[in-house]
Design a protein around this motif. Structure first.
Motif, PDB file in Angstrom:
ATOM      1  N   TRP A 171     -15.269  35.123  26.100  1.00  0.00           N
ATOM      2  CA  TRP A 171     -15.590  36.020  24.986  1.00  0.00           C
ATOM      3  C   TRP A 171     -15.060  37.425  25.248  1.00  0.00           C
ATOM      4  O   TRP A 171     -14.451  38.052  24.375  1.00  0.00           O
ATOM      5  CB  TRP A 171     -17.099  36.071  24.767  1.00  0.00           C
ATOM      6  N   LEU A 172     -15.280  37.937  26.468  1.00  0.00           N
ATOM      7  CA  LEU A 172     -14.833  39.290  26.787  1.00  0.00           C
ATOM      8  C   LEU A 172     -13.311  39.372  26.790  1.00  0.00           C
ATOM      9  O   LEU A 172     -12.724  40.344  26.294  1.00  0.00           O
ATOM     10  CB  LEU A 172     -15.399  39.717  28.150  1.00  0.00           C
ATOM     11  N   HIS A 173     -12.659  38.358  27.336  1.00  0.00           N
ATOM     12  CA  HIS A 173     -11.201  38.318  27.362  1.00  0.00           C
ATOM     13  C   HIS A 173     -10.641  38.297  25.945  1.00  0.00           C
ATOM     14  O   HIS A 173      -9.685  39.027  25.627  1.00  0.00           O
ATOM     15  CB  HIS A 173     -10.737  37.079  28.133  1.00  0.00           C
ATOM     16  N   VAL A 220       6.948  39.218  23.632  1.00  0.00           N
ATOM     17  CA  VAL A 220       6.110  38.604  24.663  1.00  0.00           C
ATOM     18  C   VAL A 220       4.697  38.363  24.129  1.00  0.00           C
ATOM     19  O   VAL A 220       4.104  37.289  24.335  1.00  0.00           O
ATOM     20  CB  VAL A 220       6.071  39.497  25.921  1.00  0.00           C
ATOM     21  N   MET A 221       4.147  39.348  23.426  1.00  0.00           N
ATOM     22  CA  MET A 221       2.810  39.192  22.865  1.00  0.00           C
ATOM     23  C   MET A 221       2.787  38.101  21.797  1.00  0.00           C
ATOM     24  O   MET A 221       1.794  37.373  21.662  1.00  0.00           O
ATOM     25  CB  MET A 221       2.332  40.519  22.267  1.00  0.00           C
ATOM     26  N   LEU A 222       3.872  37.971  21.039  1.00  0.00           N
ATOM     27  CA  LEU A 222       3.959  36.901  20.035  1.00  0.00           C
ATOM     28  C   LEU A 222       3.801  35.542  20.692  1.00  0.00           C
ATOM     29  O   LEU A 222       3.059  34.677  20.206  1.00  0.00           O
ATOM     30  CB  LEU A 222       5.285  36.998  19.290  1.00  0.00           C
ATOM     31  N   GLY A 228      -2.205  31.085  22.937  1.00  0.00           N
ATOM     32  CA  GLY A 228      -3.634  31.137  23.219  1.00  0.00           C
ATOM     33  C   GLY A 228      -4.519  30.660  22.081  1.00  0.00           C
ATOM     34  O   GLY A 228      -5.748  30.671  22.227  1.00  0.00           O
ATOM     35  N   ILE A 229      -3.945  30.261  20.957  1.00  0.00           N
ATOM     36  CA  ILE A 229      -4.742  29.734  19.847  1.00  0.00           C
ATOM     37  C   ILE A 229      -5.441  28.454  20.299  1.00  0.00           C
ATOM     38  O   ILE A 229      -4.867  27.635  21.014  1.00  0.00           O
ATOM     39  CB  ILE A 229      -3.853  29.470  18.619  1.00  0.00           C
ATOM     40  N   ASP A 230      -6.703  28.285  19.894  1.00  0.00           N
ATOM     41  CA  ASP A 230      -7.496  27.146  20.363  1.00  0.00           C
ATOM     42  C   ASP A 230      -6.820  25.812  20.089  1.00  0.00           C
ATOM     43  O   ASP A 230      -6.810  24.919  20.946  1.00  0.00           O
ATOM     44  CB  ASP A 230      -8.880  27.175  19.701  1.00  0.00           C
ATOM     45  N   PHE A 237      -2.062  22.060  26.781  1.00  0.00           N
ATOM     46  CA  PHE A 237      -2.563  23.056  27.715  1.00  0.00           C
ATOM     47  C   PHE A 237      -1.435  23.679  28.522  1.00  0.00           C
ATOM     48  O   PHE A 237      -1.504  24.871  28.882  1.00  0.00           O
ATOM     49  CB  PHE A 237      -3.595  22.439  28.668  1.00  0.00           C
ATOM     50  N   GLU A 238      -0.396  22.907  28.819  1.00  0.00           N
ATOM     51  CA  GLU A 238       0.726  23.449  29.595  1.00  0.00           C
ATOM     52  C   GLU A 238       1.402  24.579  28.840  1.00  0.00           C
ATOM     53  O   GLU A 238       1.815  25.588  29.448  1.00  0.00           O
ATOM     54  CB  GLU A 238       1.740  22.346  29.909  1.00  0.00           C
ATOM     55  N   LEU A 239       1.535  24.443  27.513  1.00  0.00           N
ATOM     56  CA  LEU A 239       2.140  25.506  26.713  1.00  0.00           C
ATOM     57  C   LEU A 239       1.296  26.772  26.784  1.00  0.00           C
ATOM     58  O   LEU A 239       1.831  27.879  26.933  1.00  0.00           O
ATOM     59  CB  LEU A 239       2.286  25.037  25.261  1.00  0.00           C
ATOM     60  N   PHE A 240      -0.012  26.610  26.688  1.00  0.00           N
ATOM     61  CA  PHE A 240      -0.913  27.755  26.820  1.00  0.00           C
ATOM     62  C   PHE A 240      -0.795  28.386  28.207  1.00  0.00           C
ATOM     63  O   PHE A 240      -0.709  29.615  28.346  1.00  0.00           O
ATOM     64  CB  PHE A 240      -2.352  27.300  26.562  1.00  0.00           C
ATOM     65  N   TRP A 241      -0.767  27.554  29.236  1.00  0.00           N
ATOM     66  CA  TRP A 241      -0.767  28.039  30.614  1.00  0.00           C
ATOM     67  C   TRP A 241       0.505  28.818  30.933  1.00  0.00           C
ATOM     68  O   TRP A 241       0.447  29.937  31.434  1.00  0.00           O
ATOM     69  CB  TRP A 241      -0.929  26.856  31.563  1.00  0.00           C
ATOM     70  N   TYR A 242       1.660  28.252  30.607  1.00  0.00           N
ATOM     71  CA  TYR A 242       2.922  28.903  30.951  1.00  0.00           C
ATOM     72  C   TYR A 242       3.208  30.106  30.055  1.00  0.00           C
ATOM     73  O   TYR A 242       3.791  31.091  30.511  1.00  0.00           O
ATOM     74  CB  TYR A 242       4.072  27.897  30.879  1.00  0.00           C
ATOM     75  N   SER A 243       2.814  30.038  28.795  1.00  0.00           N
ATOM     76  CA  SER A 243       3.037  31.199  27.926  1.00  0.00           C
ATOM     77  C   SER A 243       2.198  32.392  28.376  1.00  0.00           C
ATOM     78  O   SER A 243       2.646  33.538  28.292  1.00  0.00           O
ATOM     79  CB  SER A 243       2.706  30.839  26.473  1.00  0.00           C
TER      80      SER A 243
END
Length: 251
Positions: A171-173, A220-222, A228-230, A237-243
């Motif tokens: 939540w804080l993140h 980079v933020m894009l 990071g979208i749920d 998960f790999e796409l989330f992790w490496y991005s």
């Protein structure tokens, strides 16, 4: 009109990356599934209770509920943190307004420049804290240390956990990420408005590198925010992790 100016390059890059992602999803056969959300039945009673009474009574009930949930300290911290963001924004805008007014006429920036710097302060503040909630080793060590004894350090760390929602890492993140995103949008828009009014004075004052680095960080933020979208995180998960490891370039 120059076709390769910074205000045109930035949305062009965003549209390019969006088109690439859209075409990639098309060729992979990906489809979008509408997430389900809560909707009360027509004619039925909502599951969410409707507060009654005056403002003072509602506030008292609110704080009583927070006290039962042991969240009074965290509510106070969040309130002070948001007020601190607002105060920092105002102070930075005032300082830079005086600085802009003090510039000679042949080097003066527009009145939008101070607000760009104020939003930049919000980026610096929230981005400097955004990694703290995901430092799991440090948080686990603090938890273990706080339960060792009744010493001053252990009591102080327990009070810190009561006041600051460090243990609510996700939540804080996410809250800090949203604040950083809003500040980035404001910072970018204000800078480009200032650039459109005083392009020569802006380049003379800041140079071209802030615009180049800013465009790189926006790209980079894009990637980071979309990764990071749920729905993306759960599906790949790999796409989330490496991005998210592009934070090395961000910092």
């Amino acid at each position: 009109m120059c076709l390769f100016s910074f205000p045109l390059i930035t949305p062009g890059l965003f549209l390019l990356f969006t088109a690439i992602a859209d075409m990639t999803g098309f060729f992979l056969g990906e489809t979008y599934t509408q997430p389900t959300c809560y909707r009360p039945k027509r004619g039925g009673k909502s599951a969410i209770p409707t507060p009654s009474g005056g403002l003072c009574e509602r506030l008292m009930n609110f704080f009583e509920e927070k006290e039962k949930e042991d969240k009074v300290g965290r509510f106070i911290f969040c309130t002070l943190f948001f007020l601190g963001n607002l105060a920092g924004f105002v102070v930075t805008a005032v300082i830079w307004t005086d600085a802009v007014n003090a510039l000679p006429a042949d080097k003066k920036l527009s009145s939008w420049a101070p607000y760009a710097k104020a939003f930049g302060f919000l980026i610096d503040l929230n981005a400097s804290l955004i990694l703290l909630p995901v430092c799991r080793t440090i948080i686990r060590w603090a938890y273990d240390f706080s339960s060792v004894d009744q010493g001053c350090c252990a009591v102080g760390i327990r009070w810190l956990f009561w006041f600051v929602p460090i243990d609510k890492a996700h939540w804080l993140h996410m809250t800090l990420a949203r604040l950083t995103l809003l500040a980035t949008i404001g910072h970018t828009v204000m800078h480009y408005i200032n650039y459109s009014i005083e392009p020569d004075h802006t380049v003379d004052k800041f140079g071209t590198w802030p615009f180049i680095s800013g465009i790189i960080l926006l790209v980079v933020m894009l990637v980071i925010y979309n990764g990071g979208i749920d729905e993306v995180r759960r599906a790949n998960f790999e796409l989330f992790w490496y991005s998210h490891h592009l934070f090395l370039i961000f910092y």
